[in-house]
Design a protein around this motif. Structure first.
Motif, short mmCIF file in Angstrom:
data_model
loop_
_atom_site.label_atom_id
_atom_site.label_comp_id
_atom_site.label_asym_id
_atom_site.label_seq_id
_atom_site.Cartn_x
_atom_site.Cartn_y
_atom_site.Cartn_z
N PHE A 1 10.24 0.85 5.21
CA PHE A 1 9.01 0.59 4.46
C PHE A 1 8.01 1.72 4.69
N TRP A 2 7.23 1.97 3.66
CA TRP A 2 6.17 2.99 3.78
C TRP A 2 4.82 2.30 3.70
N ASN A 3 3.92 2.68 4.60
CA ASN A 3 2.56 2.14 4.57
C ASN A 3 1.64 3.08 5.36
N ILE A 4 0.37 2.87 5.25
CA ILE A 4 -0.61 3.62 6.03
C ILE A 4 -0.59 3.07 7.46
N LEU A 5 -0.40 3.96 8.43
CA LEU A 5 -0.41 3.54 9.83
C LEU A 5 -1.85 3.38 10.29
N GLY A 6 -2.15 2.24 10.86
CA GLY A 6 -3.51 1.95 11.29
C GLY A 6 -4.37 1.36 10.19
N ILE A 7 -3.76 0.93 9.12
CA ILE A 7 -4.53 0.39 8.00
C ILE A 7 -5.31 -0.86 8.39
N GLU A 8 -4.81 -1.57 9.41
CA GLU A 8 -5.47 -2.81 9.81
C GLU A 8 -6.82 -2.56 10.47
N THR A 9 -7.10 -1.33 10.83
CA THR A 9 -8.39 -1.03 11.46
C THR A 9 -9.47 -0.67 10.44
N LEU A 10 -9.09 -0.52 9.17
CA LEU A 10 -10.03 -0.12 8.14
C LEU A 10 -10.69 -1.33 7.50
N GLU A 11 -11.84 -1.11 6.90
CA GLU A 11 -12.56 -2.18 6.22
C GLU A 11 -12.25 -2.14 4.73
N ASP A 12 -11.78 -3.28 4.21
CA ASP A 12 -11.45 -3.43 2.79
C ASP A 12 -10.50 -2.35 2.28
N PRO A 13 -9.37 -2.11 2.98
CA PRO A 13 -8.48 -1.05 2.52
C PRO A 13 -7.59 -1.50 1.35
N VAL A 14 -7.36 -0.58 0.42
CA VAL A 14 -6.41 -0.78 -0.67
C VAL A 14 -5.66 0.53 -0.87
N VAL A 15 -4.32 0.43 -1.01
CA VAL A 15 -3.49 1.61 -1.23
C VAL A 15 -2.79 1.45 -2.58
N TYR A 16 -2.89 2.47 -3.42
CA TYR A 16 -2.22 2.49 -4.71
C TYR A 16 -1.14 3.57 -4.67
N ILE A 17 0.09 3.21 -5.10
CA ILE A 17 1.21 4.15 -5.11
C ILE A 17 1.60 4.44 -6.56
N PHE A 18 1.78 5.75 -6.86
CA PHE A 18 2.07 6.18 -8.23
C PHE A 18 3.32 7.06 -8.25
N ASP A 19 3.96 7.13 -9.43
CA ASP A 19 5.01 8.13 -9.59
C ASP A 19 4.36 9.43 -10.07
N ARG A 20 5.19 10.43 -10.37
CA ARG A 20 4.67 11.74 -10.72
C ARG A 20 3.90 11.76 -12.03
N TYR A 21 4.07 10.72 -12.84
CA TYR A 21 3.39 10.65 -14.13
C TYR A 21 2.11 9.81 -14.06
N GLY A 22 1.80 9.30 -12.86
CA GLY A 22 0.59 8.52 -12.68
C GLY A 22 0.77 7.04 -12.92
N LYS A 23 2.01 6.57 -13.08
CA LYS A 23 2.26 5.16 -13.30
C LYS A 23 2.08 4.40 -11.98
N LEU A 24 1.31 3.32 -11.98
CA LEU A 24 1.10 2.53 -10.79
C LEU A 24 2.36 1.73 -10.47
N LEU A 25 2.89 1.93 -9.26
CA LEU A 25 4.12 1.27 -8.85
C LEU A 25 3.90 0.13 -7.87
N LYS A 26 2.89 0.25 -7.01
CA LYS A 26 2.69 -0.75 -5.97
C LYS A 26 1.25 -0.69 -5.47
#
Length: 477
Positions: free
Chosen positions: A402-427
Motif C-alpha cells: 500500500f502507498w500512503n503518506i507516512l506520518g499523515i496521522e499527525t497532520l490536521e485535516d489531511p486529504v491526499v488525492y492520487i492522479f494518473d498522468r492525465y490528471g484523472k482522480l484515482l483515489k
C-alpha cells in the motif's frame, strides 16, 4: 612523598622571593579554580604557594578515575584535588615548550610537598576539563623521587621527558609542540602530602627551544593584561565565580578599584562596586554579562580589564522542521530554546555541531541535544517526519503493498488525492485510510508514475493556514 632536599642556589632564591611575595605581594596569587586560572608567560619564573582544596569540584570523579592520568594512583590515601593551582598560557610563537615545577622549602630547609600536574589544550574549556571530555595531553600524577616535575628535561638529574603513561612514575613528560595563539590550562597539585591547609611553595619556570630563542615572546605575555582571566562559560546553578585584581599590574598599593557590569554586553555598563578595598567581586548565577574593573594605584597609574561571563541553562527542545519536500530521505533542522553551545545526534548517531541533518527517514525519529559546556542534555526526544515512499509494489507479498503518506496521522485535516498522468482522480485518502493498493474500480493499474496532492492545515504563528504539497511516486509490479 615528604622529602628532605639540599638547599641549592635556586631554592635559596626561591625562598628569598617567597619572602618578598609575603611582604610586598610580588608573586602571583593562587587560583584553585580552572575558571579563574592565572595568566602567565615565560619571561620570568612564577613563585607561588597553594593551600587548601579547590574552590569547586573541578573534576567528575566517576570519569577522572578512568582517564589514566588523574586517578589516585598507587597510593590509596592520595587526593585528586589538594593544594591546587590553575594557570593559563597562550603560545606566542610556533615551537617547543616545556616547564619545570620545583617544590620549595615550606619552613626551614625542608621540602614538604610533592607537586604533580595535568596540562590541557590546545583551546579547551574548563567545562570540558571538568566533565572529562577533555583529557590531559601531559601529566604526572604518581610518586616522584625528585622535587622537580614537568615537561622537557629535569634540571636536577638530566632525565629527559617520556610519553605520559599511567603509573610509570616518570618525573618528566616529553616536550610540547605548540602553535602561536593556542591556549593551554595547567593544573598544579600537591599530590599526596600536607592535609593541614598550610601553604606549600613552588616555582614554575617555562623552558624549551622556543623560550631559549625568545623568552619574552615564546609565550604571549599580553595574556597577563587579562588579569581577570579568560572569558568564562558556566552553568546555571554553578558555584559563585570570584573575580580578583590580585594579579593586576597595579601592585599592592591600591588607591581605588571600580567594578562595572554590563548585563547585555552592549556597551552600557553600570558601576556595582567602588573603593580601595574592593579587591574581589563575586558573580552569582545566573548574572551573565561583561564585567569591568579599573584598578588605580597610589602612583596614579590605572589598569583596566574585562571578562565576559555566560551562565547557560540546560537545552530545551523546541521543534524539528523539515527543510526538504516530502521524500523518503528528508533534510531536517533541530531548534532549541537556550543560548548555549549545543551538539546534536539523530537516531542514536554521532553528535555533530550542526542542527541540520540530511537523509532522515520518514516516520518516527529521535534527537538528543547536548550542551557542549557541560550544562546538561535533553532527549532522546521523538519527532515525526511526514514523508512518502518513492515507490510501492502491490503484489500481495505483504511488503510495500500500500502507498500512503507516512506520518499523515499527525497532520490536521489531511486529504491526499492520487492522479494518473492525465490528471484523472484515482483515489482519495485521509488519516484513517490504510492506503492505496494500486487499483481503480477493482482493476489493477499498470506499472508507471502517479501523482499526488496533499492538502492539510498547519498552525503558522497561531493561525490555521491551508498547505498544499505535490509530487509523484512509482507503482512497480
Amino acid at each position: 612523598m615528604n622529602k628532605l632536599a639540599p638547599i641549592s642556589m635556586r631554592t635559596y632564591l626561591g625562598s628569598l622571593l617567597l619572602f618578598f611575595c609575603s611582604i610586598w605581594g610580588l608573586c602571583a596569587q593562587n587560583s584553585a579554580d580552572c575558571r579563574s586560572a592565572i595568566p602567565v608567560c615565560a619571561d620570568a619564573p612564577t613563585f607561588a604557594a597553594a593551600d587548601g582544596m579547590g574552590d569547586i569540584e573541578d573534576f567528575d570523579p566517576a570519569l577522572i578515575n578512568q582517564t589514566g592520568c588523574l586517578e589516585k594512583g598507587s597510593v590509596s590515601s592520595d587526593n585528586i584535588e589538594n593544594n591546587t593551582s590553575w594557570y593559563v598560557f597562550r603560545a606566542g610563537t610556533d615551537g617547543q615548550i616545556g616547564f619545570d615545577i620545583e617544590a620549595l622549602p615550606a619552613s626551614g630547609n625542608t621540602v614538604t610537598a610533592e607537586w604533580d600536574f595535568a596540562l590541557y589544550g590546545p583551546d579547551v574549556s574548563c567545562a570540558e576539563i571538568s566533565d572529562g571530555s577533555a583529557q590531559p595531553i601531559r601529566c604526572n600524577y604518581e610518586t616522584n623521587n625528585t622535587r622537580f616535575t614537568g615537561v622537557g628535561v629535569n634540571p636536577e638529574n638530566g632525565q629527559a621527558g617520556e610519553p605520559p603513561l599511567t603509573q610509570n612514575q616518570n618525573t618528566y613528560d616529553e616536550w610540547l609542540q605548540v602553535r602561536a595563539g593556542e591556549v593551554y590550562y595547567l593544573l598544579i597539585n600537591n599530590f599526596n602530602t600536607n592535609f593541614n591547609g598550610d601553604p606549600e611553595p613552588y616555582s614554575l619556570t617555562f623552558t624549551g627551544s622556543s623560550v631559549d630563542a625568545d623568552q619574552n615572546n615564546a609565550l604571549d605575555c599580553t595574556i597577563r593584561d587579562e588579569f581577570l582571566g579568560l572569558d568564562i562559560t558556566a552553568c546555571e546553578g554553578d558555584p559563585d565565580i570570584v573575580l580578583s585584581v590580585s594579579n593586576s599590574p597595579a601592585g599592592p598599593d591600591i588607591a581605588n578599584i571600580t567594578w562595572s557590569y554590563d548585563d547585555n554586553d552592549d556597551g552600557n555598563p553600570v558601576v556595582v562596586a567602588n573603593g580601595p578595598t574592593e579587591t574581589e567581586y563575586t558573580v552569582s548565577s545566573p548574572d551573565s554579562g561583561r564585567y569591568f574593573v579599573v584598578v588605580e594605584n597610589t602612583a596614579g597609574q590605572s589598569y583596566m580589564d574585562d571578562i565576559l561571563i555566560t551562565f547557560n541553562g540546560p537545552p530545551v527542545f523546541d521543534r524539528v522542521e523539515v527543510l526538504s519536500e516530502l521524500s523518503d530521505n528528508n533534510t531536517v533542522q533541530v531548534f532549541v530554546q537556550g543560548n548555549g553551545r549545543y551538539e546534536y545526534a539523530v537516531n542514536g548517531g554521532e553528535l555533530q555541531d550542526s542542527p541540520i541533518f540530511q537523509d532522515v527517514p520518514p516516520g518516527l525519529n529521535t534527537v538528543l541535544i547536548n550542551d557542549k559546556d557541560g550544562c546538561g542534555s535533553v532527549g532522546p526526544e521523538q519527532f515525526l517526519v511526514v514523508g512518502y515512499p518513492k515507490y510501492f509494489t502491490p503484489n500481495g507479498d505483504g511488503i510495500h503493498d500500500f502507498w500512503n503518506i507516512l506520518g499523515i496521522e499527525t497532520l490536521e485535516d489531511p486529504v491526499v488525492y492520487i492522479f494518473d498522468r492525465y490528471g484523472k482522480l484515482l483515489k482519495q485518502l485521509d488519516d484513517i485510510t490504510l492506503g492505496w493498493d494500486g487499483t481503480f474500480n477493482g482493476r489493477r493499474l499498470p506499472s508507471t508514475d502517479y501523482w499526488f496532492r496533499l492538502e492539510y492545515t498547519a498552525d503558522l504563528n497561531g493561525t490555521p493556514t491551508p498547505q498544499v504539497l505535490q509530487s509523484h511516486f512509482s507503482l512497480r509490479r
